[in-house]
Design a protein around this motif. Structure first.
Motif, PDB file in Angstrom:
ATOM      1  N   LEU A 676       1.240  -0.918  -0.022  1.00  0.00           N
ATOM      2  CA  LEU A 676      -0.406  -0.294   0.055  1.00  0.00           C
ATOM      3  C   LEU A 676       1.033   1.235  -0.115  1.00  0.00           C
ATOM      4  N   PRO A 677       1.807   1.898  -1.489  1.00  0.00           N
ATOM      5  CA  PRO A 677       2.437   2.804  -1.027  1.00  0.00           C
ATOM      6  C   PRO A 677       1.565   4.099  -0.735  1.00  0.00           C
ATOM      7  N   TRP A 678       0.508   3.867  -0.852  1.00  0.00           N
ATOM      8  CA  TRP A 678      -0.307   5.660  -0.042  1.00  0.00           C
ATOM      9  C   TRP A 678      -0.484   5.762   0.975  1.00  0.00           C
ATOM     10  N   ILE A 679       0.654   4.737   1.700  1.00  0.00           N
ATOM     11  CA  ILE A 679       0.288   5.110   3.334  1.00  0.00           C
ATOM     12  C   ILE A 679       1.472   5.943   3.503  1.00  0.00           C
ATOM     13  N   ARG A 680       1.179   7.419   4.061  1.00  0.00           N
ATOM     14  CA  ARG A 680       2.566   7.947   4.625  1.00  0.00           C
ATOM     15  C   ARG A 680       2.936   8.243   5.936  1.00  0.00           C
ATOM     16  N   GLU A 681       1.542   7.168   7.170  1.00  0.00           N
ATOM     17  CA  GLU A 681       2.211   7.559   8.798  1.00  0.00           C
ATOM     18  C   GLU A 681       0.917   5.847   8.754  1.00  0.00           C
ATOM     19  N   MET A 682       1.311   5.720  10.047  1.00  0.00           N
ATOM     20  CA  MET A 682       0.611   4.857  10.390  1.00  0.00           C
ATOM     21  C   MET A 682       0.278   4.683  12.083  1.00  0.00           C
TER      22      MET A 682
END
Length: 893
Positions: A676-682
């Motif tokens: 999921l390359p859209w994830i910037r922070e989690m």
């Protein structure tokens, strides 16, 4: 190396100094003086319209007026004039330049704009640049000293690459009296064009360079840097010192070079995956250089200390503990051997105190016993000059012991007058010697870290673990819908749905937009419940009163909704509030609160964090960072390095937490980052772990759109194992062959494959007699960096295990545009079409990679390979000077 695209930078046959002058103290004069004093073996010119010659060197008005095309220009002019100089270089056919001049991005916005213009001009003409704002470069073997430092370097095997010119001059000044030589000294300065990755690539294949030392303030191309370091560290020790470990240092680094600087713990995590070693002080850097130049080779990380003074032994043991260096546990045989040779009052353990009156015989007994013990990886020998000590005689005895062993041996001869001669003996023999114990231990720590990091280098995890496959499609739909709606922070419900798609256990929850919906949600879930504010603008809900626990009935839920939303609106009037999330109240008496997350580093991209969770996560500041993709070994190392790991075992009547479940979720987070390359922070916090497993009580996910042109895994600094290239091929007899990229775990079947080849097949593949693969060859063949090479193996399943029946590989050449191939199949599989299928797959991958041509060297005694190559479109040519070999070349464009 003459084919390497940077060879004009580092192996020039002609050099022009732009800005050459006879003015005393000017950089242009120092450059000419240094080139002359170093004895440059090529042609040297000056460029300055005001001179016809400078210090006897012919000088011309511009690069365009030189009598011939030169390989390298060294530019020392005003910043505003540099762009025009590079324009002239391009028009004159000079394709490499070192920009000494400062005044670019390190000075602010105006300088950054100037640098962009310079880069655009260089790229338009195909000119590669080192700098700007750098000391210059040295290649002592060919007499190249294109720097403005004072003095020359001795030719040797150390390759030094630094963003700090001052550090280069300090290292050179230290090296001269210590007899340390360099293959290269390269000051990158702002590294606007040629960066660390390309330089390390060059030095990795440079036969003059045996060891690489780096001083880094920031890097620009993380994927290239990591890939180059991984390739280099497989063949040569690489020691890295990085500044900017703290915020003040980061600000100073940015102002110095204008380079991008990311989080220090992310850099550390990246470095551990490359096989390189990090040091934190100049003293440690010097010690590492000393060790490498002394041919010290790592064997492991268990240290033995032999000393004639208890105090120095304790100091050494303390420093080892500081650095995480384990003291070796002496074997029973070694203890018995020492008991027979040492006085009864010796220390009976490690450190081995041979007592103050120890002579050369006693030292010999102790040191030789340690060198013979397989549980000891290195030995530090300490001597303090006492009344009955003979420092010189003991030194000779220790040297004699060292000659009979390949283990690292370090010495500390404390004092001055009485030990001077002994120190000189060690230096003459190339055995590291120090005045105090601490730097000796630091040197061993650097050497042992290389050994430890080499183990991590072998890890090449895939993007997906061996667990139940995640529902990547469902997760992608959640993110795409949010992006289409213009959302950057997922709702609580969507965040948890994302976790659920990757089989991460979550607390059941339902969204509610008013009090009545909150009551219905609570009744559906069952009391008691937890209520949390739902807002994309609020990360820490407890800080604004956005969490209510243990709500036991409908009235309490309705009242809590009203009061909580009103309270949050007072505290955060600008926050967007979509309602609340109602969750099952998770009651776990033995739960430990953990945190897992994802951050996006400005340099290395996504990184995974793990540590202490709960509301005081920032206070505890307990986090480990790992660079994806992860596997079980890497996850285990991450958990072990945190303080909270000590709470996961049994204590105070609490049973141990289920660590296997924690490791499983970390692997799931790694899958999420890869897919999921859209994830910037989690943030998954808190993550409640007990003896039964764990459950995510809350989660927050920040996303961002992605370029449609981006390739799979482009967002990651380390390319995961390319599972997308796994396929099946069916032979004419129906046998199914799995075609897949090779991996480190294939070392066993690769060795069996080569051993089973016929003598003729081995001769044709290796162009010589290879009976078996050495450990070095085996590692080289199976530990593939998929960014720079590819090896496809064909495997079949026999008796419940894989058997390799063929392999085809290409490796990108130093020119960065072509690749060389090799293919071999098992004797029983020849003539069945496998080699052709492997080559077709390989050619397709090389084309996708954007390479221009593929070449192979084929013996004339191998007509079947020549015939196969021709049928695939290769042109067969004679090899000049070698009638036994033909060159097969395929144009991939």
């Amino acid at each position: 190396m003459s084919d390497h695209y940077l060879s004009r930078l580092f192996e020039p046959s002609s050099v022009a100094i732009v800005g050459a002058t006879e003015r005393s103290g000017a950089v242009g004069r120092v450059l000419i003086e240094n080139m002359l004093s170093a004895g440059f073996k090529g042609e040297l010119y000056g460029v300055n319209p005001g001179h016809e010659s400078v210090l006897g060197v012919p000088c011309y008005p511009s690069m365009l007026k030189l009598p011939k095309r030169v390989d390298l220009a060294v530019v020392a002019t005003r910043a505003e004039a540099v762009r025009d100089v590079i324009e002239d270089c391009g028009r004159a056919g000079t394709k490499a330049a070192v920009i000494i001049t400062a005044g670019f991005s390190e000075t602010g916005a105006a300088g950054a704009a100037l640098e962009l213009t310079l880069l655009a001009t260089a790229r338009a003409h195909g000119v590669r640049l080192v700098g700007p704002n750098c000391l210059g470069i040295m290649r002592p073997e060919i007499g190249l000293n294109a720097t403005f430092g004072r003095g020359n370097a001795k030719a040797g095997s150390l390759g030094l690459v630094s963003q700090s010119g001052a550090l280069c001059t300090a290292m050179l000044d230290w090296a001269r009296p210590n007899g340390i030589g360099f293959s290269s000294v390269i000051s990158l300065g702002g590294s606007a064009d040629v960066d660390f990755g390309e330089i390390v690539d060059y030095l990795a294949s440079d036969p003059r360079t045996e060891h690489i030392l780096l001083y880094i303030e920031g890097i620009r191309d993380a994927r290239r840097f990591v890939s180059a370091l991984r390739a280099a560290a497989r063949a040569k020790p690489v020691i890295v010192m990085k500044s900017g470990r703290h915020p003040t240092g980061v600000r100073a680094a940015v102002s110095h070079t204008g380079a991008m600087v990311g989080a220090d713990d992310v850099f550390d995590a990246a470095l551990k995956r490359t096989g390189a070693v990090r040091v934190t002080t100049i003293g440690q850097h010097v010690a590492a250089a000393h060790a490498l130049s002394s041919r010290v080779r790592p064997r492991g990380e268990r240290l033995a200390i032999v000393t004639n003074g208890g105090g120095p032994g304790v100091l050494a043991a303390d420093r080892a503990a500081d650095l995480g260096v384990p003291l070796a546990e002496l074997s029973t045989q070694t203890v018995e051997r020492l008991r027979g040779a040492l006085p009864g009052n010796w220390s009976q353990g490690n450190p081995i105190d041979v007592i103050g009156d120890a002579d050369a015989t006693r030292y010999t007994a102790a040191v030789s016993a340690c060198l013979a013990d397989p549980a000891i990886d290195g030995v530090l020998v300490i001597l303090t000059p006492q009344a009955m000590t003979a420092p010189t005689e003991v030194a000779r005895a220790v040297i004699e012991c060292a000659h009979g062993s390949d283990k690292p041996l370090f010495t500390t001869w404390m004092g001055e007058e009485q030990v001077r001669e002994g120190r000189a003996l060690f230096e003459a023999e190339g055995i590291p010697v120090f005045r105090t114990p601490e730097p000796a231990v630091e040197m061993f720590a650097s050497v042992s870290a290389f050994y430890r990091n080499q183990r991590l280098l072998l890890e090449t995890p895939g993007p997906l673990s061996e667990q139940q496959a995640p529902d990547v499609g469902a997760a992608t739909k959640i993110i795409e819908a949010a992006i289409k709606a213009g959302t950057t922070v997922l709702s609580g419900a969507d965040s948890k749905a994302l976790l659920a798609a990757f089989h991460i256990p979550i607390a059941r929850s339902l969204p509610a937009r008013n009090g009545d919906e909150a009551v219905k949600a609570a009744e559906s879930l069952g009391f008691p419940v937890v209520m949390k504010i739902d807002s994309p603008d609020i990360t820490h809900k407890t800080e604004v009163g956005g969490v209510r626990l243990n709500l036991s009935d409908a009235d309490e839920v309705r009242a809590s909704y009203t009061s909580m939303v009103a309270g949050v609106r007072r505290r955060r009037p600008q926050a967007r509030i979509t309602g609340v999330t109602v969750e099952t109240m998770v009651g776990r008496a033995n739960a430990r609160e953990l945190m897992m997350g994802v951050l996006t580093d400005p340099v290395f991209g996504p990184a995974i964090t793990f540590g202490t969770g709960g509301t005081a996560v920032e206070v505890y500041a307990d986090r480990a960072v790992g660079l994806p993709p992860l596997n079980s070994l890497l996850v285990h190392e991450m958990i072990r390095s945190t303080r909270v790991s000590k709470l996961l075992g049994a204590f105070r009547g609490m049973p141990p937490a289920n660590v296997a479940a924690i490791e499983s979720v970390l692997l799931r987070v790694s899958e999420m980052v890869c897919e999921l390359p859209w994830i910037r922070e989690m943030d998954i916090n808190p993550l409640l772990a007990d003896e039964y497993g764990l459950i995510a009580a809350d989660a927050r996910v920040v996303i961002a759109p992605r370029s449609p042109a981006a390739r799979q895994y482009d967002h990651m600094a380390i390319h995961p194992y390319p599972v997308n290239l796994v396929s099946e091929w069916r032979a004419a007899d129906g046998t199914v062959v799995t075609i897949r990229p090779i991996r480190p775990e294939d070392a066993g079947i690769e060795r069996e494959f080569v051993q089973a080849l016929s003598p003729q097949a081995k001769y044709l593949r290796f162009m010589g007699s290879v009976k078996d693969l050495t450990p070095t060859m085996l590692a080289r063949f199976t530990q593939v960096d998929y960014d720079r090479e590819m090896a496809l193996v064909g495997v079949i399943h026999e008796e419940g295990r894989e058997k390799q029946v063929g392999v085809a590989r290409y490796i990108i050449n130093p020119d960065a545009t072509s690749c060389e191939f090799a293919v071999v199949v098992a004797t029983s599989w020849q003539g069945r079409g496998l080699a052709r299928h492997l080559m077709l797959q390989l050619v397709g991958l090389a084309r996708e990679r954007g390479l221009s041509s593929m070449i192979g060297h084929v013996l004339t005694a191998n007509p079947r390979m020549l015939e196969l190559a021709q049928s695939l479109g290769f042109i067969i040519q004679e090899t000049p000077g070698d009638p036994a070999v033909r060159l097969a070349r395929l144009d991939l464009r």
